[in-house]
Write a protein that holds these residues in place. Sequence first.
Motif, short mmCIF file in Angstrom:
data_model
loop_
_atom_site.label_atom_id
_atom_site.label_comp_id
_atom_site.label_asym_id
_atom_site.label_seq_id
_atom_site.Cartn_x
_atom_site.Cartn_y
_atom_site.Cartn_z
N ASN A 135 0.79 -1.18 -0.08
CA ASN A 135 0.07 -0.01 -0.19
C ASN A 135 0.83 1.35 0.09
OD1 ASN A 135 0.76 -0.05 2.71
ND2 ASN A 135 -0.96 0.87 3.29
N ASN A 136 0.29 2.37 -0.55
CA ASN A 136 1.16 3.53 -0.61
C ASN A 136 0.26 4.70 -0.32
OD1 ASN A 136 -0.30 3.54 -3.30
ND2 ASN A 136 1.01 5.16 -3.72
N TYR A 137 0.67 5.83 0.15
CA TYR A 137 0.21 6.81 0.72
C TYR A 137 0.93 8.08 0.45
CZ TYR A 137 -1.85 10.60 3.44
OH TYR A 137 -2.50 11.76 3.72
N SER A 138 0.80 9.20 -0.19
CA SER A 138 1.39 10.35 -0.15
C SER A 138 0.62 11.53 -0.20
CB SER A 138 2.34 10.28 -1.35
OG SER A 138 1.60 10.54 -2.70
N GLN A 139 1.14 12.39 0.30
CA GLN A 139 0.52 13.81 0.34
C GLN A 139 1.47 14.85 -0.24
OE1 GLN A 139 -0.24 15.73 4.26
NE2 GLN A 139 -2.45 15.45 3.73
N TYR A 140 0.83 15.73 -0.90
CA TYR A 140 1.64 16.83 -1.29
C TYR A 140 0.89 18.18 -1.34
CZ TYR A 140 3.10 19.67 -5.61
OH TYR A 140 3.23 20.79 -6.48
N LYS A 141 1.42 19.20 -0.67
CA LYS A 141 0.84 20.45 -0.34
C LYS A 141 1.68 21.58 -1.10
CE LYS A 141 -1.28 19.42 4.02
NZ LYS A 141 -1.28 19.55 5.31
N TYR A 142 0.83 22.60 -1.63
CA TYR A 142 1.30 23.57 -2.39
C TYR A 142 0.86 25.01 -1.83
CZ TYR A 142 3.14 24.92 -6.64
OH TYR A 142 3.80 25.76 -7.57
N LEU A 143 1.48 25.85 -1.81
CA LEU A 143 1.05 27.13 -1.31
C LEU A 143 1.53 28.41 -2.02
CD1 LEU A 143 -0.53 28.29 1.32
CD2 LEU A 143 1.73 28.40 2.50
N SER A 144 0.91 29.26 -2.53
CA SER A 144 1.58 30.28 -3.28
C SER A 144 0.75 31.71 -3.23
CB SER A 144 1.06 30.24 -5.02
OG SER A 144 1.49 28.68 -5.13
N GLY A 145 1.36 32.59 -3.47
CA GLY A 145 0.70 33.92 -3.65
C GLY A 145 1.12 34.45 -4.92
N TYR A 146 0.51 35.00 -5.71
CA TYR A 146 0.82 35.76 -7.00
C TYR A 146 0.29 37.04 -7.48
CZ TYR A 146 -3.66 33.12 -7.98
OH TYR A 146 -4.79 32.87 -7.86
N ALA A 147 0.69 37.68 -8.19
CA ALA A 147 0.19 38.75 -8.54
C ALA A 147 0.55 39.49 -10.18
CB ALA A 147 0.87 40.21 -7.51
N ARG A 148 -0.14 40.32 -10.67
CA ARG A 148 -0.08 40.56 -11.95
C ARG A 148 -0.64 41.94 -12.13
NH1 ARG A 148 -2.21 36.34 -16.11
NH2 ARG A 148 -4.06 37.16 -15.36
N VAL A 149 0.45 42.84 -12.86
CA VAL A 149 -0.07 44.06 -13.36
C VAL A 149 0.00 44.13 -14.61
CG1 VAL A 149 0.67 46.51 -12.98
CG2 VAL A 149 0.94 44.83 -11.15
N ASN A 150 -0.82 44.97 -15.36
CA ASN A 150 -1.05 45.08 -16.70
C ASN A 150 -1.33 46.49 -17.20
OD1 ASN A 150 -2.82 44.90 -19.52
ND2 ASN A 150 -1.67 43.08 -19.61
N LEU A 151 -0.57 46.95 -17.67
CA LEU A 151 -0.71 48.29 -18.21
C LEU A 151 -0.81 48.55 -19.70
CD1 LEU A 151 1.85 50.63 -16.39
CD2 LEU A 151 -0.64 51.01 -16.58
N GLN A 152 -1.85 49.20 -20.16
CA GLN A 152 -2.07 49.55 -21.84
C GLN A 152 -2.16 51.02 -21.73
OE1 GLN A 152 -5.77 47.37 -22.94
NE2 GLN A 152 -5.15 45.70 -21.57
N HIS A 153 -1.23 51.41 -23.01
CA HIS A 153 -1.28 52.62 -23.08
C HIS A 153 -1.85 53.01 -24.67
CE1 HIS A 153 -0.72 56.78 -22.49
NE2 HIS A 153 0.45 56.95 -23.52
N LEU A 154 -2.80 53.96 -24.73
CA LEU A 154 -3.30 54.31 -26.17
C LEU A 154 -3.57 53.20 -26.89
CD1 LEU A 154 -0.45 56.86 -27.05
CD2 LEU A 154 -3.10 57.24 -26.45
#
Lengths: 445, 1033
Positions: free
Chosen positions: B600-619
């Motif tokens: 038998n097998n068991y595994s656990q995986y955890k993942y934690l993130s923070g993310y951000a994006r900035v987008n600028l459009q000119h004209l």
Amino acid sequence: MKYLLYTSLLFGLLSFYSCEKLLNVSQPASMVDANKVFEDNKLIEDALMSIYRTVDINNSFLPYLGLYTDEYSTNSQLVDYQQYLNNALTPETSIGILPVWRSLYSVIYQANALEEGITFDEKRLSTEAIRRQLLGEALFLRAYAYFMLVNLWGDVPLITASDVNASSVSKRASQQLVYDQINKDLASAASYLENNDSGTKIRTGYLAVKSLMARVFLYQQNWKGAKDASGFVIEKMPNLSQGIDAVFQAGYFETILELWKQNGVSQGSVYIPTNVTLSPTFFLRNELLSSFELDDERIGKYFTRNNTGSYFPYKYKQRVSGSIKEYDILFRLPEIYLINAEANFKLNKMEEARLVLNQLRTRCKLSPLAVDISDQHLFEEILQERYRELFGEGGHRFFDLKRLGRIDERLEDVKGNWNPDFAVFPVPMQEIILNKNLDQNIGYY
Amino acid sequence: MKNFKRAGRKLPYFKDNVALSKCPIHNKKNVLKAGIVWAIAFVIICCVLFSSLAISGTVAQTQSSTVLVGVVRSAADGQAIEGVTIQSLPSGRFVITDKNGKFSITRQSDKFLKISYLGFVTKQIAMESVAMNPAIMLETDIGNLDEVIAIGYGTTTKRLNTGSSGRITSQEIGSQPIVNVMEALSGRIPGVYVKMENGLPGGAISIAVRGRSSIQAGTDPLYIIDGVPMDSSPLNAGNADFQNLNGLISPLNSLSPNDIESIEVLKDADATAIYGSRGANGVILITTKSGKDGVSKLDFAVRTGISAVSLMPEVVDFDTYKTLRYEAYANDKVEPNETTAPDLLLWEQDNPRDWGDWLMGRKAPSIQYNASLIEKSDHARFRLSLSRLAESTVISAEQKYEKNGATLNYELNPKDSKVQLNVVGTYSKDKNNTMKMNSFVGFFSYAHNYPLIDEHGNYNWWLPNNPLSQFDKIARTSNEYLAGSMVLTYRIFPGLQFKNLFGLNRTALSMFSSDPALSNRPSANAEDQSNFGNNTANNTLIEPQIDYAADWGNTTFKAMLGGTWQMSENDGSSVRGVGYSSTLMMESLEAAQRIDYKYNNYSQYKYLSGYARVNLQHLGRYVVNLSYRRDGSSRFGKANRFGDFGALGLAWIFSDEAFLKDNVPLISYGKLRASYGITGNDQIGDYAYLTSYKSNNLYGNRSALIPKNIYNDQFGWETTRKTDIGLELGLFKQRLLMNVGYFHHLSDNQLIAYPLPALSGPFGSYQSNFGGKVRNTGLEAELSGYIVNRDHIKWNSSINMTWLKNKLLSFPGIEKTTYANKYEVGQDLSIVYGYNFLGINTNTGIPEYRDVNKDGVINSPHDRVVITKGSPDSYGGWRNTVEYKNFSFDLFIQFVEKESRVYVFGYLPGRTTVPSSYALKRWRQPGDITDVPLATTTVSTPQYKSVSDMNNSSAAVVNGSFLRGKSLAVQYRFEDAWTRSMGLKQLSLGVSAQNFFTLFDDKKSRRDPETSDWSSRNMPLMKTLALELKVTL
């Protein structure tokens, strides 16, 4: 205001991303954290059990070692078998060398880790008695592994800590240094296990430590030490048996230490042909056969033959799992008698030596040696008895020929193309590739 | 408020957490509890938000002032368009036009209306002008520049996208009779190499986005389905007892192709860095249909098809085979006898069998039903879809693949409310009955008269396998897939919104295989054995996100901030029962005499993130896109769990610059884009950093524990630095579109299992980062345009090509590792070593090889050289669509340029296996110049080994390029007037074909160049012909 509240709540939530604890994971039940192991008496004992399991040389190595010396021969054309038979090993030889090297160093790693784990925090184990016992057993097993390594390869890396960064680049240590470590480990093991009878032959007790001590002293020509240690074991053990039918059965009273096998089958599965018409893969050389006197009870009981006429090793008699169990024996009483006889001889106690040897002879229904036997003859009889009694076991024949300086003469005589460099084995190729500090033994490339 | 009480309650099913490092463990239970509390608190906050906004929604409604009414028509023909989205800006509220194209929307404080509909240019107009002139005309959009495309955690348009991505839509997917939706990607998107590993239904597919970046860690792209990541690792990996004819089972089989709206493949740093440590291998976003574009309707489709192997291997006939055999004995100077040559002397000489036909000559029928219902109202819409697929194989009718599934999409978007809710739920279950063996195809080279049954009525075992006995070896798998996700969006004020995604998915595979003793050759001493196993993978995700958008005159600003917490658990077990008194009982575990394997097998995986994006459009022509992500993964040691990733993307729509716009009317659209960024890869096993002990069987009836891993808390992410530049051009008023891109991916900090000497203990290797560098570079090009663009006939043709190079730039200390046997610095990662085949000696007919170390012997590894590589040099596809009156026609051709290795034994003459007709070119007498050796069959002869070595030499390397007619679909839509008179909305009839031709160099071996090579002999791809009827009510 409400928006502000919500937004700050959300930012609070987002901030959890920096919290490492959210990444903690549970582990599978079949895996235990090393720290947990050393906090639990039962688990640490399980870790020790694994070391016993790892000492696995009987089936995977001793048959080939028999081919390498003057014990066995084979008709198999398998390249590896022929390499052993012709003493033409190469660093790439796949059977025997690498598995034994690997298993012995695995024993050493596990013993090192156990020693560190136990000594790291002495209060973690509930009783001093358990601590002493586990340490004693681990150190004994490490000493045994080094004893085998130094006799097979000569100078070998001496690793006494579990740090892989250091061990993976370690250089060889001189044989003397390795033996010093063995002696030290055995002394510690003896003090830890003193008068501790484990009550089972599959675990190391005080007598097993003393037995290995006797053997090591003999190899180092410390005759006094060998005599004392072997004498101690002989005194504590029952007398030798009369009758040798069950010598290799599990739990036999002559046995000092044996390695448990789950299916209760040891070398029988390697040597005994599946049916009487099949010729055995490994059969006894004439040199070994002819060393037995005709009325020796061991004929037919230590080896036998089938319809093909070839004699094959028959010490272990179980080919498949059955009601009779056989385990891999590491130490048994007759060897200790032989050590005692040889040590006495070297200490010029000829009469004692002769009497001890005669006990072994009568055990096999052989006539005792007479009082007037010459010294030289007596010494040769002791060595012949070692050849006969211990063939196919523990590397004895190979090691004896080496320690007595007889290997070149004997193997040249038997095989005809012996190269003295081959008294030590080649270091497995893989090991040299992976550790640039490790060099090859002379004669191999 | 009473909801808050729930926060304190313990959830009983969470396992106790075990701490990981050497340091003393402190209150880990509290840690997890805190996490749970957070999660629960979060759900509660969502609920509170939801209920509070019901109130604010009502308040908003009472504020409503004037109502704006309008009608939307197509500029081309003046027809009213139904289902157009009218969005009121900047609040974002929207309504849909009715069947007369009419809509009405409250004005509130909004100023603009954004009118969008698929296939038309999105239009933004001031409310004032609508008030004055309610008729809105939409221009047909040929280039689809303003088509909304999905990117990581958001959307953009083709025009404003700063990254490199490709997409296919339901149009391309829906017309193909396929099981795994990934098959539809084959050749369609530049930079995406899809390799079908096996032609059986549900067979494995491997996908590589822009080459292989990792030496040892995984190279799978990240799959995200409706926002929730899916673990793409094969369900039955790592357990040989459950490997079957289909090979590895992809979890993606569970998706129903008919429910997929679009698949987006994100490739460059700008697109993938937002996925941080999992973005290095590319990201595949799968969006299910939501009923967004369309009206209330009920669709029903039935498709029935028939499949056959697309490429039947070719072998010589029986008489030729026998001639070659006798010739071999003559060459070997050996007299054949009944033991060595029963095919010539013992077995029946009449009635030779066509093995190919016997093995895989069946025509396999398939049937597929799809029903979907879309229901819409002012404030909600929902789509329910049911599907069923049943397909048997070309081997036999008993071996079949079956899949049933249902998907529900629900969107609640109350008018004038601040809240929106999207829910997706999917369930599917597939069943696959196949055989427990690896290759069945190989049997086609058995002698034409090989008897299946011997004279005693038992299986014949002259060769070690017997094709007929394989049918006794059963392998059955059944996989259940359950996925659910909920997105709650709260518009805090115009321009600012908060949303939270809560998602989970689960696959539960159960496996059974049985291997009766009688189906194995007697010398194998086999016993009856059955294997029973199961494996479940659970995945939970919480993902809060805030979006902000603002319009500052000429500049548009968008920002996004979010976080992810993900947990995956794998849980499986298997047992093997051995010894049955009857094969009839073999499906029972109880009937087994003993259990000889348990796991038998068991595994656990955890993942934690923070993310951000900035987008600028000119004209509207200068775009800057900045993304950042911080990731933590439980796969790494404490010291190195977190990593930072990010990218900068720039785009310049130069065609909007005055100097071009006015002076070069030829260019209707032109964009330059560039991006650079860092992404990562964490595809290694779990727990690799732990100092742990694992079970090492028993000693003396006690369990034994052996050290498993070496403590290394230092290893961390593999990183890939991606650089990408691209040029997009639209010419002749968007009639011709061009897209050219160049990429340079440099991957280092390679995660490898660093080999350890045995000196260092029972490990063999330890997981570590290594300085090796891998580079992938490539050129991607797309060209598409309307060759004919008239009202009644439109012919669009598009072609894409990818050229790519993979190179191991450095690997310090490679000579000390076992990797030295596989890789070479300066070479491709997929290189293959072998002997250098010099040709056939014209005097002896024996092959000769280069003796690299000049020791007079040809042996491995000293005489091996690099003979070929496995990765393709280039690949692409060509699509043509023609619409003529009520007919539509869609043809897709895939091509791949590569080298491959053929199975040389497939054409060696004289052996007991039947060769292809290439064997006829064999050497026969001194002076013959050929590349086929003399016929030989006797192992002890000197030529035999040399001839056998050909398979491990450059003699096996051939041009493996191929051109495949991948899909063809013709559809006829019945006249609307007629269908309406029948009471239907729409009725169409279609014919489609899949893999209908393959062109390649088949003179040495006519095996599928995609699924089979030198070592694997998988089933060729199926050619399928299907008939489809679609009804819309």
